[in-house]
Scaffold this active site. Sequence first.
Site, PDB file in Angstrom:
ATOM      1  N   ARG A 183      34.666  71.609  23.635  1.00  0.00           N
ATOM      2  CA  ARG A 183      34.967  70.246  23.040  1.00  0.00           C
ATOM      3  C   ARG A 183      34.981  69.007  23.503  1.00  0.00           C
ATOM      4  O   ARG A 183      34.963  68.002  23.269  1.00  0.00           O
ATOM      5  CB  ARG A 183      36.815  70.679  21.922  1.00  0.00           C
ATOM      6  CG  ARG A 183      36.511  71.860  20.787  1.00  0.00           C
ATOM      7  CD  ARG A 183      37.447  71.700  20.456  1.00  0.00           C
ATOM      8  NE  ARG A 183      37.952  73.263  21.298  1.00  0.00           N
ATOM      9  CZ  ARG A 183      39.321  73.885  20.903  1.00  0.00           C
ATOM     10  NH1 ARG A 183      40.157  73.667  19.889  1.00  0.00           N
ATOM     11  NH2 ARG A 183      40.072  74.911  22.032  1.00  0.00           N
ATOM     12  N   ASN A 201      53.282  76.917  19.327  1.00  0.00           N
ATOM     13  CA  ASN A 201      52.920  77.931  20.672  1.00  0.00           C
ATOM     14  C   ASN A 201      52.365  76.275  21.849  1.00  0.00           C
ATOM     15  O   ASN A 201      51.070  76.282  22.133  1.00  0.00           O
ATOM     16  CB  ASN A 201      52.904  78.424  20.405  1.00  0.00           C
ATOM     17  CG  ASN A 201      52.100  79.536  22.323  1.00  0.00           C
ATOM     18  OD1 ASN A 201      52.714  79.880  22.581  1.00  0.00           O
ATOM     19  ND2 ASN A 201      50.593  80.421  22.159  1.00  0.00           N
ATOM     20  N   LYS A 252      41.244  42.420  58.800  1.00  0.00           N
ATOM     21  CA  LYS A 252      41.187  43.277  59.043  1.00  0.00           C
ATOM     22  C   LYS A 252      41.633  44.307  60.774  1.00  0.00           C
ATOM     23  O   LYS A 252      40.781  43.206  61.764  1.00  0.00           O
ATOM     24  CB  LYS A 252      39.768  43.904  58.740  1.00  0.00           C
ATOM     25  CG  LYS A 252      39.122  45.401  59.076  1.00  0.00           C
ATOM     26  CD  LYS A 252      37.539  45.523  60.010  1.00  0.00           C
ATOM     27  CE  LYS A 252      37.783  45.181  61.447  1.00  0.00           C
ATOM     28  NZ  LYS A 252      36.556  45.302  61.958  1.00  0.00           N
ATOM     29  N   ASN A 305      50.630  30.571  64.697  1.00  0.00           N
ATOM     30  CA  ASN A 305      50.297  29.257  63.393  1.00  0.00           C
ATOM     31  C   ASN A 305      48.301  29.332  63.302  1.00  0.00           C
ATOM     32  O   ASN A 305      48.106  28.744  64.426  1.00  0.00           O
ATOM     33  CB  ASN A 305      51.237  27.922  63.256  1.00  0.00           C
ATOM     34  CG  ASN A 305      50.092  27.031  61.723  1.00  0.00           C
ATOM     35  OD1 ASN A 305      50.861  27.565  60.795  1.00  0.00           O
ATOM     36  ND2 ASN A 305      49.253  26.338  62.131  1.00  0.00           N
ATOM     37  N   ALA A 311      41.056  21.090  66.517  1.00  0.00           N
ATOM     38  CA  ALA A 311      40.613  21.674  65.271  1.00  0.00           C
ATOM     39  C   ALA A 311      39.201  21.332  65.008  1.00  0.00           C
ATOM     40  O   ALA A 311      38.672  20.885  66.280  1.00  0.00           O
ATOM     41  CB  ALA A 311      40.745  21.038  63.775  1.00  0.00           C
TER      42      ALA A 311
END
Length: 469
Positions: free
Chosen positions: A16, A176, A357, A383, A429
Amino acid sequence: MAGRGGVILAAGLGTRMKSRLPKVLHPVGGRPMVVRAVQALQGLGSLDQLVVVASPENASAIEELLNGQVEVVVQEKPLGTGHALMVAEEALRSLDELILIYGDMPLLRSEDIQFLLDAVRKAEEDGPRPQAALLSFDAPSPRGYARVLRDPQGNLLRLVEEVEATPEEKAITEVNAGVYWFRSVTLWPVLRRVKPSPRKGEYYLTDVFADLVQGGHRVVVAQGSDHRSFIGVNDRLALSQAEAWCRQRTLEALMEKGVTVEDPITTYVEEGVEVGPDTVLRPGTFLEKGTVIGSSCIIGPGAHIIASRVGDGCRIWYSTVEESQVGDGVTIGPYSHVRPGCHLEAGVEVGNFAELKKAYVGSGTKIHHHSYLGDARLGPRVNIGAGVITVNYDGYRKYTTEIGEGAFIGCNVNLLAPRIIGKGAIIGAGSTITEDVPDDSLGIARERQVTKPGWAARWRKAQEERQKR
Ligand code: UD1
Ligand code: CA
């Protein structure tokens, strides 16, 4: 003769299911059904022997899955559950008592089987010694199960399989479950008397009960209360129902321990995952195997956490965390990916579109806005500006980056690994940093700016005049 044995019948065709995979090898809650059956029996902690009756098709797979924990007996042809037990007789002959379950009952727990054994013990105290026992339950939809027929006094008469039942018998909802206890000396002779059934020609194990009752033996029927435990999986519909109930039960257990689950329908927690009290699981949360979450966290919406440890008071939303360790009070998200091998200390903030990671991150460090930190070791209170990248891979090997306590890494900085940025250092930066920067120093690596006053206006005027020509 001595001891108690367990038998799992798992040799049916499972037609089935319409599957190439044998039925009992289909997983529920990530574990094959037959493995779950074995673990339910082993959880009793009192078995001297465990036998699985398998088909020629699934015997080797079952043996491999359970590597040597059980004895596998092969039933060459699936002639019915009674026949399956006959095949196992030789392997079980030395045992006093038998517990038999089917291999397609994925939600059956040790405590459900123990409930039957307790009923037997109780019966032993208050009357003639029982020779067999079975679990029944009141089924919301009894289709597919044998019905329990009782006399007007409520004593068991027999079990009738659905295909053999009259319409009146089919109306009975006490069914049952497929969990039995037998005293061996009484069972074996009765089992040998079972005849093929009228409609299907199968040897039904369930036929032994009428024989036992007629022979004057006492049979205990214990009624289980949580019908979900007894689902028998015969087709894909039942498989999905079992999966849903499995999940529901896991969530219920968490709720009992003080976890809020806002939306159980969209919350997926694998069995064995731990969550502390007063943590809120918001919609769309997936917690996978091996995960432990502390107390008073807000997890989700949209959190996927795999095999990770998360401390207390954390917030993780619209983010994935894999095989990592997360300290107390950490926030992750939205839209971040903490990949395997990370360790974030207390109070770390990992914000929008950050990827980590194999990164160790000291307490209070902030990593927001489109950054990638791989194979990195960051001290506390660092930071990390928008767009910071650790350049850890040259196409052949991976290299590490170290950033000292309190360092400030400006926006759009590439840190070419292997690199060490000292404590308290500032990186300008837009720099591509190719040399180490000592403690408290400024590292800046970019073209000096040129400013030409009035240049833009002159350029626009020239363009406009060109267009007129
Ligand atoms: C069986 C019971 C039924 C009970 C229901 C509970 C019988 C005759 N019927 O019906 O009373 O209410 O389970 O879920 O026992 N198997 C073998 N060899 C065989 C046939 C079956 O090992 O020759 C195994 C199957 O792999 C399966 C288990 O026995 O794990 C039960 O067989 P299945 O065909 O699923 O029985 P049901 O029709 O569900
Ligand atoms: Ca079944």
